[in-house]
Write a protein that holds these residues in place. Structure first.
Motif, short mmCIF file in Angstrom:
data_model
loop_
_atom_site.label_atom_id
_atom_site.label_comp_id
_atom_site.label_asym_id
_atom_site.label_seq_id
_atom_site.Cartn_x
_atom_site.Cartn_y
_atom_site.Cartn_z
N GLN A 190 0.85 -1.19 0.00
CA GLN A 190 0.00 0.00 0.00
C GLN A 190 0.89 1.24 0.00
O GLN A 190 1.13 1.85 1.04
CB GLN A 190 -0.93 0.01 1.22
CG GLN A 190 -1.90 -1.16 1.26
CD GLN A 190 -2.75 -1.15 2.51
OE1 GLN A 190 -2.45 -0.46 3.47
NE2 GLN A 190 -3.82 -1.92 2.49
N TYR A 240 0.50 4.23 -0.91
CA TYR A 240 -0.10 5.53 -0.66
C TYR A 240 -0.28 5.82 0.83
O TYR A 240 -0.68 6.93 1.20
CB TYR A 240 -1.48 5.60 -1.34
CG TYR A 240 -2.41 4.46 -0.96
CD1 TYR A 240 -3.20 4.52 0.18
CD2 TYR A 240 -2.48 3.31 -1.74
CE1 TYR A 240 -4.03 3.49 0.54
CE2 TYR A 240 -3.31 2.26 -1.40
CZ TYR A 240 -4.09 2.35 -0.27
OH TYR A 240 -4.90 1.31 0.09
N LYS A 241 0.01 4.88 1.69
CA LYS A 241 -0.28 5.02 3.12
C LYS A 241 1.03 5.00 3.91
O LYS A 241 1.80 4.06 3.80
CB LYS A 241 -1.20 3.89 3.59
CG LYS A 241 -1.56 3.97 5.06
CD LYS A 241 -2.47 2.82 5.46
CE LYS A 241 -2.81 2.87 6.94
NZ LYS A 241 -3.66 1.73 7.35
#
Length: 577
Positions: free
Chosen positions: A536, A538-539
């Protein structure tokens, strides 16, 4: 006869209330319904034998231990039963003689510390009572016993229910605050402080004259150190213990201090995010530019400082500095181990590249072509550990052979200073990044580029790291993001794997992977360490405020799956778990 007269006949129709027969009927109804006249018998420990309750001992068959024959069958428990009964106290081979270890009988051995014996001895002679050996009972004047000794008072007062509830509530509140801080990515705060922790030491302010004198002394010390390095040449100092029976850098079994602990094993295949700050190394007088863990077990950690020193630290046990390598008159830009860790290379701003022996601290080879180099990387294959790829400020990549000290190959296509060299595809190819905002892919040994990646939207990438599987590389772009390129088959960018959220514009903050490739981490210009999940991008899963200045380097421990080291330009190296 009088009693017989009290019985009425069958023809009597009614009796008077006061007659003797009526009184007898009332007396008969007032008796209890059930009467148990049998005595209470305790049947505990008794067995039923031939309709009688007898003790278990009465069911046993005791024999003379000297009997030669038995006329009836015996149960096994009777045949194997120990010898009991009275024993002759003066018979040499009797039962009593076997237990006798003193002329007065049998004496049992009891271990008692001298402090405990003195405490009970003095208590008995002062207060008249003491604790019996082997039990909690008291002997002596037990009526006047207060439960204390001459060395201490009685037992502490037990906490009340209100005090226990208040302590439990405070503990729960602190845990909730710590969990909230961890979820928000904030650094952990110190909750338990000693009474004198709030007091601040009153340090007198220095005058302008004193500050000028200190600055002048520091400059003179640095100039002297640089002159010593240039005059006497490179040297090193071992900080371990020395003994006349064995060498300073060997233990009592003759093993090198580089040898990893034999009982050290990998904690877990899965990696976990660090939560707390456990140690700080402070030995460099200026900023720390790079850190590298020892290959394999990671029991040692190498650091390159802007003060011209290279230090190696114990990363498992004592956390002490093991050896200091003095070989550069200016700051050290890059360091790298060989595959076995027996040697390492240091690249300095004084235009020197030195190959060191990690154990002895001796310089094996020095390369000085009069040019400034920004990186130095060994060839990954074990039979080519003498080959060094160095990125230079003159826009070229030089391939050195440490056995001869000569330049074997030059790779000349970049239009700016070369910042990094990274091997990919099982060391058959390598990728170089430069200040010309481009990436170039080369075949090892062939000075012709096979792929050129450039775009007007690209920025310079001063830090590149491959993932443990060797299928991708991540590049620290100076537009505050980390970009990913896939290295298998076709070399191309994976735009779905772009990591953002940190601020690195103008700084070559290193990037790194966790050993299981689950997390990506990077330093930050504001002293923070950022962690992302590879799945992930984007996190941001965690942020740690690690340093006061720039956090320039991060490294994950290869064996301990939850420990991370960070270095910064504040001169500190911090260890997180």
């Amino acid at each position: 006869m009088d009693l017989l007269g009290n019985y009425g006949g069958s023809d009597d129709e009614e009796e008077c209330p006061g007659s003797p027969s009526a009184d007898a009927e009332l007396f008969k109804l007032s008796l209890p319904v059930q009467v148990t006249a049998a005595p209470n018998i305790d049947t505990a420990g008794r067995v039923l034998m031939e309709g009688k309750a007898v003790t278990e001992a009465e069911t046993r068959h005791y024999l003379d231990p000297n009997a030669r024959s038995v006329q009836y069958n015996l149960p096994y428990r009777d045949m194997a039963a120990p010898v009991v009964g009275p024993a002759h106290p003066f018979q040499k081979d009797g039962l009593a003689a076997g237990l006798k270890n003193h002329r007065a009988g049998h004496v049992e051995d009891t271990h008692l510390q001298s402090y405990a014996f003195d405490e009970q001895y003095n208590t008995y002679h002062s207060m008249g009572y003491a604790a019996a050996p082997g039990s909690q009972a008291l002997v002596g004047k037990t009526d006047a016993a207060q439960g204390g000794t001459v060395y201490g008072n009685a037992a502490k007062r037990r906490k009340t229910a209100e005090e226990k509830a208040a302590a439990a509530e405070r503990k729960q509140r602190l845990q909730q605050e710590a969990q909230a801080q961890a979820a928000a990515g904030q650094p952990f705060a110190l909750t338990n402080r000693l009474p004198w922790a709030e007091k601040q030491a009153q340090v007198p302010e220095l005058t302008e004259e004193q500050r000028a004198h200190i600055a002048k002394a520091a400059e003179a010390k640095e100039a002297t150190a640089a002159e010593d390095v240039q005059a006497r040449g490179p040297t090193s100092f071992f900080h371990g213990k020395a003994d006349k029976d064995y060498q300073a850098d060997k233990d009592y079994q003759g093993r090198s201090w580089l040898a990893p602990p034999r009982d050290k094993k990998k904690e877990s295949d899965a990696c976990f995010l660090p939560k707390r700050w456990i140690h700080t190394w402070s030995g460099h007088t200026k900023g720390v530019n790079a850190i590298r863990f020892f290959p394999g077990a990671g029991q040692l950690m190498l650091s390159a400082g802007l003060d011209g020193k290279v230090k190696i630290w114990d990363a498992l046990g004592s956390y002490k500095c093991m050896r200091t390598y003095l070989g550069h008159s200016k700051g050290v830009k890059d360091i790298n181990f060989t595959n076995d860790g027996s040697k390492f290379v240091s690249v300095g701003y004084d235009k020197n590249i030195r190959l060191w022996d990690t154990e002895t601290g001796q310089v094996i080879t020095t390369l000085n072509t009069g040019k400034l180099y920004f990186c130095g990387v060994f060839h990954p294959e074990d039979d080519k550990q003498n080959v060094l790829m160095a990125g230079c400020a003159d826009k070229k990549i030089y391939q050195f052979d440490f056995n001869t000290g000569d330049v074997e190959q030059e790779y000349n296509y970049h239009l700016g200073a070369v910042n990094t060299v990274t091997f990919i595809d099982d060391a058959r190819r390598f990728v170089s990044s430069s200040d010309d905002k481009s990436l170039r892919v080369w075949e090892f040994g062939i000075p012709v580029q096979i792929k050129y990646i450039a775009d007007p939207s690209m920025h310079s990438m001063p830090a590149v790291t491959p993932n443990p599987a060797g299928t991708a590389i991540i590049c620290q772009s100076l537009d505050n993001q980390i970009v990913t390129y896939m290295t298998k088959d076709r070399f191309k960018q994976n735009r779905k794997k772009t990591f953002k959220g940190h601020n690195t514009a103008g700084y070559a903050c290193q990037v790194n992977f966790s050993p299981d490739s689950k997390y990506v981490m990077s330093g930050d210009s504001e002293g923070r360490a950022f962690f992302w999940e590879w799945a992930q991008p984007y996190k941001v899963v965690r942020t740690i405020k690690a340093h006061d200045g720039v956090c320039i380097g991060v490294a994950w421990h290869p064996m301990e799956s939850s420990k991370v080291a960070t270095c910064g330009w504040d001169g500190l190296i911090k260890y997180w778990d």
